[in-house]
Design a protein around this motif. Structure first.
Motif, PDB file in Angstrom:
ATOM      1  N   LEU A 107     -20.192  37.302  31.328  1.00 40.83           N
ATOM      2  CA  LEU A 107     -19.924  36.135  31.654  1.00 40.83           C
ATOM      3  C   LEU A 107     -19.804  35.195  30.853  1.00 40.83           C
ATOM      4  O   LEU A 107     -19.633  34.996  29.503  1.00 40.83           O
ATOM      5  N   ILE A 108     -17.622  35.122  30.749  1.00 43.01           N
ATOM      6  CA  ILE A 108     -16.896  34.588  29.588  1.00 43.01           C
ATOM      7  C   ILE A 108     -16.190  33.588  30.811  1.00 43.01           C
ATOM      8  O   ILE A 108     -16.148  33.392  31.648  1.00 43.01           O
ATOM      9  N   CYS A 109     -16.415  32.533  29.694  1.00 45.68           N
ATOM     10  CA  CYS A 109     -15.407  31.036  30.374  1.00 45.68           C
ATOM     11  C   CYS A 109     -14.772  29.907  28.852  1.00 45.68           C
ATOM     12  O   CYS A 109     -14.718  30.739  28.126  1.00 45.68           O
ATOM     13  N   MET A 156     -17.827  29.659  20.655  1.00 42.24           N
ATOM     14  CA  MET A 156     -16.813  30.139  19.272  1.00 42.24           C
ATOM     15  C   MET A 156     -16.115  28.994  19.675  1.00 42.24           C
ATOM     16  O   MET A 156     -15.498  28.980  20.395  1.00 42.24           O
ATOM     17  N   PRO A 157     -14.763  28.378  18.290  1.00 40.53           N
ATOM     18  CA  PRO A 157     -13.693  27.359  18.451  1.00 40.53           C
ATOM     19  C   PRO A 157     -13.194  28.969  18.791  1.00 40.53           C
ATOM     20  O   PRO A 157     -12.549  29.531  18.748  1.00 40.53           O
ATOM     21  N   ALA A 197     -14.680  39.844  22.715  1.00 38.16           N
ATOM     22  CA  ALA A 197     -13.931  37.887  23.161  1.00 38.16           C
ATOM     23  C   ALA A 197     -13.280  37.666  22.394  1.00 38.16           C
ATOM     24  O   ALA A 197     -11.747  36.981  22.685  1.00 38.16           O
ATOM     25  N   PHE A 198     -13.481  38.055  20.980  1.00 42.20           N
ATOM     26  CA  PHE A 198     -11.913  37.256  20.255  1.00 42.20           C
ATOM     27  C   PHE A 198     -10.604  38.044  20.761  1.00 42.20           C
ATOM     28  O   PHE A 198      -9.279  37.007  20.391  1.00 42.20           O
ATOM     29  N   ILE A 199     -10.817  39.160  20.671  1.00 39.09           N
ATOM     30  CA  ILE A 199      -9.354  39.397  21.549  1.00 39.09           C
ATOM     31  C   ILE A 199      -8.446  39.013  22.681  1.00 39.09           C
ATOM     32  O   ILE A 199      -7.162  38.503  22.388  1.00 39.09           O
ATOM     33  N   TRP A 212     -12.907  26.125  23.912  1.00 43.61           N
ATOM     34  CA  TRP A 212     -14.042  26.442  23.520  1.00 43.61           C
ATOM     35  C   TRP A 212     -14.574  28.729  24.262  1.00 43.61           C
ATOM     36  O   TRP A 212     -14.272  27.523  25.224  1.00 43.61           O
ATOM     37  N   LEU A 213     -14.571  29.034  23.362  1.00 41.33           N
ATOM     38  CA  LEU A 213     -15.121  30.037  23.760  1.00 41.33           C
ATOM     39  C   LEU A 213     -16.399  31.179  24.207  1.00 41.33           C
ATOM     40  O   LEU A 213     -17.360  30.145  23.506  1.00 41.33           O
TER      41      LEU A 213
END
Length: 543
Positions: free
Chosen positions: A179-181, A258-259, A318-320, A270-271
């Motif tokens: 789950l990402i926002c 994370m920023p 997530a970083f990519i 922010w992620l």
């Protein structure tokens, strides 16, 4: 017909373009001046009629090769309107001066064809026709209007590529089982992936106490709010275990914040992502006071170590999505924005459009590679008997252009039949052989061979081989090689041993190879000497 140039007929400036380019093609095909004038004038008459009365008019100028001794110039004008009915006088005049005009109208589409035979067809070779195409492709603008039109066409093409990139970016985000926002400093949710929306079954617009309380356990809301406040204040990462409501029960998740840094180092958003770790939490709680399950606890600790590795991979995903994929996308958007400012056309061409194209291509390749990696499923059991000779032959056929370009020497020995997944094994061979050709400063020489090892036959040469019966496929090259210091991380995601301007790639290929081999219950390793070459050893179980 071989198309030379296409013109959309919208206004009087396009009429000038149609006349001049018709004249130029006739001249370059060796027609006498009188024929040039008649042909271009006839084209102009029909084009004028189309501009005055037509709708969505398009003029295509080209060469029609009937046979080697009979070639002709063609001007084909299509329109949604019955042009001849609108202005029969114009068509009579065009037929009078040209002599070769055909017209038909059906299904709300009119097609007008004007032709003129080339006087010396033998001189109009395929190479000369390609020269005509290149001439109009790279010709200097006839006028400021022509230059603006060309730039507008380029912008439309770039816009289409940008749309494709955005779709691929969205696809990538939605394929990750997390789950990402993305949230800004004002607690506004800028983006939530598809998995998030499906899981919550309610709109999520604000990352504040009220909105979080709608789906997070009331005992955990304050924990995440305090963590969110500290993250914004200290600009550091935050991680905690919290419970998310799903229907009538709460599921444990690990939340990480994370920023999301921009190119200049500033933080504009922010992620935040939630990873389901409910199974681990439930088992740990059960094991706390149960001495009979100590042995299972040790096994779970080992599994937890593997889980951390998988979570690290998810962090890399997530970083990519938040940085590397957005970097070229941001460049495209900046360049398109700047191109619209009050700059000269020369400045636009010199400083921006080439960079936009490069960034879009780089983003497209990166998204494709990451999607390939994410689609390799560890639980894919649709296996069959695969002849690796067919796989290697097809791979070499796919790479035939680079093999021919580099004059590479390929030595292919007989390979075994193994039990596996056809598409994944083809990807494995493609990546390794392509690397052997790419990372080579001289004439590539690639040797592909196989043998069988068993637990009884392993020798000192097979010190890195797994225990058991295996087919060993070796892919050996004479390329640039690698230092032993890279052996511990060469199969990691996004590892690049060279600068981007030296060798292309995104550092995903070998990580994908390792994952494919693991899916087939095998192993992969390598031996290498800098400046002399590299050999990759693939161990696949022998039935």
């Amino acid at each position: 017909m071989k198309e030379i140039v296409k013109i959309n007929l919208d206004n009087e400036m396009d009429l000038i373009l149609a006349h001049k380019r018709s004249m130029k093609i006739a001249e370059m095909c060796g027609m006498p001046l009188s024929s040039q004038t008649r042909f271009s004038t006839a084209v102009s008459e029909v084009a004028r009629c189309s501009i005055a009365n037509g709708k969505n008019s398009v003029l295509v100028l080209g060469i029609n090769i009937i046979r080697a001794s009979h070639k002709e110039i063609l001007a084909v004008l299509t329109d949604k309107v019955d042009l001849k009915k609108c202005n029969p006088e114009a068509y009579k005049y065009a037929a009078k001066i040209s002599g070769n005009i055909e017209y038909h109208y059906a299904d709300n589409k009119s097609v007008t064809t004007l032709s003129h035979q080339v006087p010396s067809p033998g001189l109009l070779s395929d190479a000369k026709i390609n020269t005509l195409v290149d001439y109009f492709k790279y010709e200097p603008p006839i006028s400021a209007y022509d230059e603006i039109r060309k730039k507008n066409i380029e912008l439309v093409a770039l816009s289409e590529k940008l749309g494709e990139s955005e779709n691929r970016y969205r696809t990538l985000v939605d394929t990750i089982p997390v789950l990402i926002c993305i949230v800004n400093d004002r607690n506004i949710v800028l983006l939530a992936n598809n998995a998030f929306e499906i899981y919550l079954k309610l709109p999520f617009h604000s990352f504040d106490k009220k909105s979080l309380g709608a789906f997070i356990h009331h005992d955990d809301v304050q924990l995440i709010i305090e963590g969110w406040s500290n993250v914004k204040k200290n600009k550091r990462d935050f991680s905690a275990d919290i419970r998310i409501k799903k229907e009538d029960i709460y599921i444990w998740h690990n939340v990480s914040i994370m920023p999301n840094k921009s190119e200049d180092g500033s933080i504009g958003s922010w992620l935040i992502y939630f990873v389901n770790n409910n199974a681990q939490k439930m088992i740990v709680e059960t094991l706390k006071d149960n001495s009979e399950l100590r042995k299972i606890q040790l096994e779970l600790e080992s599994a937890n170590s593997k889980l951390k590795f998988k979570n690290k991979e998810l962090e890399q995903f997530a970083f990519i999505t938040s940085h590397d994929l957005q970097e070229p996308l941001r460049k495209i958007m900046i360049m398109i924005s700047r191109a619209a400012e009050h700059l000269t056309e020369q400045q636009k061409t010199l400083y921006y459009f080439d960079k936009i194209t490069l960034a879009a291509g780089r983003l497209s390749n990166l998204i494709s590679d990451v999607l390939n990696y994410s689609r390799v499923n560890n639980h894919d059991k649709f296996t069959a008997e695969i002849d690796l000779n067919d796989v290697a032959t097809q791979t070499l056929d796919d790479l035939s252009l680079i093999i021919e370009e580099k004059k590479a020497v390929i030595n292919l020995s007989p390979l075994p039949v193994v039990n596996g997944i056809d598409t994944q094994l083809r990807q494995l061979f493609y990546n390794l052989i392509n690397n052997a050709l790419k990372f080579n400063a001289a004439q590539p020489a690639v040797n592909i061979s196989s043998r069988i090892i068993s637990a009884q036959s392993n020798t000192a040469f097979d010190v890195q081989a797994p225990s058991g019966n295996f087919h060993v496929i070796s892919i050996q090259d004479n390329g640039i090689g690698m230092d032993s210091e890279y052996s511990g991380r060469i199969f990691d995601m996004f590892q690049r041993l060279h600068q981007r301007d030296q060798y292309s790639g995104n550092g995903i290929g070998l990580a994908l190879c390792k994952r494919i081999i693991e899916n087939h219950n095998g192993t992969i390793n390598f031996t290498s000497i800098p400046g002399q070459g590299t050999t990759f050893w693939i161990y696949l179980p022998k039935n």
